[in-house]
Design an enzyme around this catalytic site. Structure first.
Site, PDB file in Angstrom:
ATOM      1  N   LYS A   1      -8.850  -4.178  12.723  1.00  0.00           N
ATOM      2  CA  LYS A   1      -7.585  -3.501  13.500  1.00  0.00           C
ATOM      3  C   LYS A   1      -7.306  -4.200  14.787  1.00  0.00           C
ATOM      4  O   LYS A   1      -6.075  -4.382  15.050  1.00  0.00           O
ATOM      5  CB  LYS A   1      -7.678  -1.982  13.314  1.00  0.00           C
ATOM      6  CG  LYS A   1      -7.624  -1.525  11.821  1.00  0.00           C
ATOM      7  CD  LYS A   1      -6.173  -1.704  11.125  1.00  0.00           C
ATOM      8  CE  LYS A   1      -6.199  -0.873   9.768  1.00  0.00           C
ATOM      9  NZ  LYS A   1      -4.932  -1.216   8.896  1.00  0.00           N
TER      10      LYS A   1
ATOM     11  N   ALA B   1     -12.743  -3.918  13.895  1.00  0.00           N
ATOM     12  CA  ALA B   1     -12.620  -5.263  14.147  1.00  0.00           C
ATOM     13  C   ALA B   1     -11.351  -5.822  13.594  1.00  0.00           C
ATOM     14  O   ALA B   1     -10.531  -6.694  14.010  1.00  0.00           O
ATOM     15  CB  ALA B   1     -13.929  -6.127  13.591  1.00  0.00           C
TER      16      ALA B   1
ATOM     17  N   VAL C   1      -2.965  -7.744  -2.353  1.00  0.00           N
ATOM     18  CA  VAL C   1      -2.542  -8.485  -1.244  1.00  0.00           C
ATOM     19  C   VAL C   1      -3.523  -9.185  -0.340  1.00  0.00           C
ATOM     20  O   VAL C   1      -3.364  -9.921   0.698  1.00  0.00           O
ATOM     21  CB  VAL C   1      -1.338  -7.720  -0.207  1.00  0.00           C
ATOM     22  CG1 VAL C   1      -0.056  -7.414  -0.915  1.00  0.00           C
ATOM     23  CG2 VAL C   1      -2.038  -6.476  -0.027  1.00  0.00           C
TER      24      VAL C   1
ATOM     25  N   ILE D   1      -4.335  10.599  10.491  1.00  0.00           N
ATOM     26  CA  ILE D   1      -3.015  10.784  10.005  1.00  0.00           C
ATOM     27  C   ILE D   1      -3.549  11.488   8.608  1.00  0.00           C
ATOM     28  O   ILE D   1      -4.629  11.013   7.836  1.00  0.00           O
ATOM     29  CB  ILE D   1      -2.306   9.653   9.554  1.00  0.00           C
ATOM     30  CG1 ILE D   1      -1.951   8.908  10.819  1.00  0.00           C
ATOM     31  CG2 ILE D   1      -0.965   9.999   8.621  1.00  0.00           C
ATOM     32  CD1 ILE D   1      -1.099   9.383  11.801  1.00  0.00           C
TER      33      ILE D   1
ATOM     34  N   GLY E   1       0.835  -1.110   0.029  1.00  0.00           N
ATOM     35  CA  GLY E   1      -0.261   0.019   0.028  1.00  0.00           C
ATOM     36  C   GLY E   1       0.849   1.305  -0.017  1.00  0.00           C
ATOM     37  O   GLY E   1       0.600   2.208   0.706  1.00  0.00           O
ATOM     38  N   ALA E   2       1.783   1.313  -0.965  1.00  0.00           N
ATOM     39  CA  ALA E   2       2.966   2.369  -0.824  1.00  0.00           C
ATOM     40  C   ALA E   2       2.589   3.393  -2.039  1.00  0.00           C
ATOM     41  O   ALA E   2       3.434   4.424  -2.162  1.00  0.00           O
ATOM     42  CB  ALA E   2       4.133   2.035  -0.775  1.00  0.00           C
ATOM     43  N   SER E   3       1.538   3.485  -2.458  1.00  0.00           N
ATOM     44  CA  SER E   3       1.341   4.412  -3.807  1.00  0.00           C
ATOM     45  C   SER E   3       1.065   5.768  -3.182  1.00  0.00           C
ATOM     46  O   SER E   3       1.360   6.826  -3.895  1.00  0.00           O
ATOM     47  CB  SER E   3       0.186   3.991  -4.718  1.00  0.00           C
ATOM     48  OG  SER E   3      -1.088   3.900  -3.731  1.00  0.00           O
TER      49      SER E   3
ATOM     50  N   TYR F   1     -14.025  -2.354  10.389  1.00  0.00           N
ATOM     51  CA  TYR F   1     -12.746  -1.503  10.283  1.00  0.00           C
ATOM     52  C   TYR F   1     -11.979  -1.777  11.570  1.00  0.00           C
ATOM     53  O   TYR F   1     -11.017  -2.163  11.703  1.00  0.00           O
ATOM     54  CB  TYR F   1     -12.587   0.099   9.845  1.00  0.00           C
ATOM     55  CG  TYR F   1     -11.401   0.658   9.874  1.00  0.00           C
ATOM     56  CD1 TYR F   1     -10.845   0.539   8.662  1.00  0.00           C
ATOM     57  CD2 TYR F   1     -10.766   1.335  10.946  1.00  0.00           C
ATOM     58  CE1 TYR F   1      -9.481   1.153   8.859  1.00  0.00           C
ATOM     59  CE2 TYR F   1      -9.387   1.815  11.015  1.00  0.00           C
ATOM     60  CZ  TYR F   1      -8.653   1.622   9.718  1.00  0.00           C
ATOM     61  OH  TYR F   1      -7.691   2.366   9.706  1.00  0.00           O
TER      62      TYR F   1
ATOM     63  N   SER G   1      -4.726   0.724  13.758  1.00  0.00           N
ATOM     64  CA  SER G   1      -5.375   1.925  14.062  1.00  0.00           C
ATOM     65  C   SER G   1      -5.872   1.983  15.751  1.00  0.00           C
ATOM     66  O   SER G   1      -5.880   0.834  16.121  1.00  0.00           O
ATOM     67  CB  SER G   1      -6.431   1.953  13.336  1.00  0.00           C
ATOM     68  OG  SER G   1      -7.568   2.879  13.832  1.00  0.00           O
TER      69      SER G   1
HETATM   70  P1  NAP Z   1      -4.727   5.539   1.634  1.00  0.00           P
HETATM   71  O1  NAP Z   1      -4.095   6.936   1.439  1.00  0.00           O
HETATM   72  O2  NAP Z   1      -6.053   5.290   1.391  1.00  0.00           O
HETATM   73  O3  NAP Z   1      -3.780   4.327   0.930  1.00  0.00           O
HETATM   74  C1  NAP Z   1      -4.101   3.111   1.089  1.00  0.00           C
HETATM   75  C2  NAP Z   1      -3.122   2.324   0.352  1.00  0.00           C
HETATM   76  O4  NAP Z   1      -3.182   0.873   0.397  1.00  0.00           O
HETATM   77  C3  NAP Z   1      -2.857   2.519  -1.200  1.00  0.00           C
HETATM   78  O5  NAP Z   1      -1.869   2.384  -1.460  1.00  0.00           O
HETATM   79  C4  NAP Z   1      -3.804   1.410  -1.763  1.00  0.00           C
HETATM   80  O6  NAP Z   1      -3.303   1.149  -3.181  1.00  0.00           O
HETATM   81  C5  NAP Z   1      -3.398   0.181  -0.950  1.00  0.00           C
HETATM   82  N1  NAP Z   1      -4.186  -0.902  -0.910  1.00  0.00           N
HETATM   83  C6  NAP Z   1      -5.432  -0.782  -0.602  1.00  0.00           C
HETATM   84  N2  NAP Z   1      -5.990  -2.213  -0.950  1.00  0.00           N
HETATM   85  C7  NAP Z   1      -5.048  -2.690  -1.395  1.00  0.00           C
HETATM   86  C8  NAP Z   1      -4.784  -4.093  -1.688  1.00  0.00           C
HETATM   87  N3  NAP Z   1      -5.757  -5.241  -1.704  1.00  0.00           N
HETATM   88  N4  NAP Z   1      -3.732  -4.553  -2.259  1.00  0.00           N
HETATM   89  C9  NAP Z   1      -2.546  -3.770  -1.984  1.00  0.00           C
HETATM   90  N5  NAP Z   1      -2.632  -2.543  -1.856  1.00  0.00           N
HETATM   91  C10 NAP Z   1      -3.874  -2.174  -1.344  1.00  0.00           C
HETATM   92  O7  NAP Z   1      -4.608   5.086   3.157  1.00  0.00           O
HETATM   93  P2  NAP Z   1      -3.613   5.362   4.410  1.00  0.00           P
HETATM   94  O8  NAP Z   1      -4.260   6.458   5.222  1.00  0.00           O
HETATM   95  O9  NAP Z   1      -2.114   5.778   3.943  1.00  0.00           O
HETATM   96  O10 NAP Z   1      -3.656   4.206   5.043  1.00  0.00           O
HETATM   97  C11 NAP Z   1      -2.583   3.220   5.166  1.00  0.00           C
HETATM   98  C12 NAP Z   1      -2.837   2.355   6.230  1.00  0.00           C
HETATM   99  O11 NAP Z   1      -2.750   3.155   7.661  1.00  0.00           O
HETATM  100  C13 NAP Z   1      -4.131   1.323   6.494  1.00  0.00           C
HETATM  101  O12 NAP Z   1      -3.820   0.215   6.771  1.00  0.00           O
HETATM  102  C14 NAP Z   1      -5.135   2.287   7.439  1.00  0.00           C
HETATM  103  O13 NAP Z   1      -5.838   1.254   7.913  1.00  0.00           O
HETATM  104  C15 NAP Z   1      -3.942   2.834   8.405  1.00  0.00           C
HETATM  105  N6  NAP Z   1      -4.320   3.796   9.039  1.00  0.00           N
HETATM  106  C16 NAP Z   1      -4.809   5.042   8.459  1.00  0.00           C
HETATM  107  C17 NAP Z   1      -5.150   6.200   9.285  1.00  0.00           C
HETATM  108  C18 NAP Z   1      -5.413   7.577   8.733  1.00  0.00           C
HETATM  109  O14 NAP Z   1      -5.867   8.214   9.494  1.00  0.00           O
HETATM  110  N7  NAP Z   1      -5.045   7.718   7.756  1.00  0.00           N
HETATM  111  C19 NAP Z   1      -5.428   5.941  10.744  1.00  0.00           C
HETATM  112  C20 NAP Z   1      -5.130   4.727  11.495  1.00  0.00           C
HETATM  113  C21 NAP Z   1      -4.502   3.861  10.413  1.00  0.00           C
HETATM  114  P3  NAP Z   1      -4.268   1.837  -4.423  1.00  0.00           P
HETATM  115  O15 NAP Z   1      -3.694   3.242  -4.412  1.00  0.00           O
HETATM  116  O16 NAP Z   1      -3.765   1.317  -5.615  1.00  0.00           O
HETATM  117  O17 NAP Z   1      -5.703   1.893  -4.228  1.00  0.00           O
END
Ligand code: NAP
Length: 242
Positions: free
Chosen positions: A156, A154, A61, A185, A9-11, A152, A139
């Site tokens: 995490k 559940a 994944v 974030i 998920g690094a895009s 979500y 989270s």
């Molecule tokens: P984001 O900006 O929505 O990015 C999500 C990333 O996950 C994207 O690179 C997406 O790829 C990738 N992804 C989703 N489904 C996938 C799959 N089946 N296979 C491979 N890649 C997949 O989210 P983020 O905020 O950076 O979140 C990253 C992590 O941090 C998540 O686990 C999230 O639950 C956790 N988190 C975030 C927050 C927050 O406030 N942002 C808080 C707590 C936890 P595409 O670009 O190709 O869709």
């Protein structure tokens, strides 16, 4: 010798922040996402600019066979994965009673099932080498629970329990497993919030602001560079929120 780190998920968002934290010469950085190939390539170019070698490995994944292919491809390019960062995740907002079975499966398979898939293919080489790090991006909702984010929360909560249990199982092999339980974030995941909602959210956070992907990246990096005695921990990075 270069270490190989795989970040799912690094895009964009937190995953990109983590990739950039490994953008120095000691690492081979393998970056993954599911759909946003252009953005993933952008992440790779940003990492390469700072001197690390970085390649893109798109794959879903949440699917076991696709994850197997992903690990085969990373191994061909860089060798064994030494550091696995399970970051890919999705959120679905709404009442639990309105959630469809498909949505439930999608969120659980992506946020928790992907950890089974990635760990399954990473652990055997780590055990052979008696060395490895697994960091799960979790989270605060996995600890506290959130209304309208029941699935979500559940998923995490499952990530947190998996982290604690797997850490015990792998500690004898010198593999550390930890999780970072993020608060709010600043990424696309929160961009559905209106300005008013964002202001009231920020008011609730003692630090008075959202965290940044770079701050998550720096914490991941410090866990990788830090003590091998630290394992099984769920570290809250939330500005004092929860
Ligand atoms: P984001 O900006 O929505 O990015 C999500 C990333 O996950 C994207 O690179 C997406 O790829 C990738 N992804 C989703 N489904 C996938 C799959 N089946 N296979 C491979 N890649 C997949 O989210 P983020 O905020 O950076 O979140 C990253 C992590 O941090 C998540 O686990 C999230 O639950 C956790 N988190 C975030 C927050 C927050 O406030 N942002 C808080 C707590 C936890 P595409 O670009 O190709 O869709």
């Amino acid at each position: 010798m270069c270490k190989t780190v795989l970040i799912t998920g690094a895009s964009r968002g937190i995953g990109r922040g983590i990739a950039l934290a490994f953008a120095d010469k000691g690492y081979n950085v393998a970056v993954n996402c599911i759909h946003s190939i252009d953005k993933l390539q952008e992440t790779a170019e940003l990492v390469q600019k700072s001197g690390a070698s970085c390649k893109i490995f798109p794959a879903d994944v949440s699917r076991y066979e696709k994850t197997e292919e992903l690990f085969d491809n990373v191994k061909k390019e860089f060798g064994n994965v030494d550091i696995l960062i399970n970051n890919a995740g999705i959120s679905i907002i709404g009442l639990f009673q309105d959630m469809t079975r498909d949505e439930w499966e999608r969120i659980i398979n992506t946020n928790l099932g992907s950890l089974y898939n990635c760990c399954h293919f990473a652990i055997p080489d780590m055990v052979n080498n008696k060395c490895g790090k697994i960091i799960n991006i979790s989270s605060v909702w996995g600890i506290a629970g959130a209304s309208c984010e029941v699935a979500y929360s559940a998923s995490k909560g499952g990530v947190n329990a998996l982290t604690r249990a797997l850490a015990k199982e792998l500690a004898p092999s010198n593999i550390q497993v930890n999780a970072i339980a993020c608060g709010a974030i600043d990424t696309d995941m929160n961009h559905f919030l209106s300005d008013d909602e964002l202001t009231s959210l920020t008011d609730e956070i003692p630090a008075g602001r959202l965290g940044t992907p770079g701050e998550v990246g720096n914490l991941v990096r410090s866990l990788c560079d830090g003590s091998s005695y630290l394992t099984g921990q769920i570290i809250q990075l939330d500005g004092g929120w929860i």
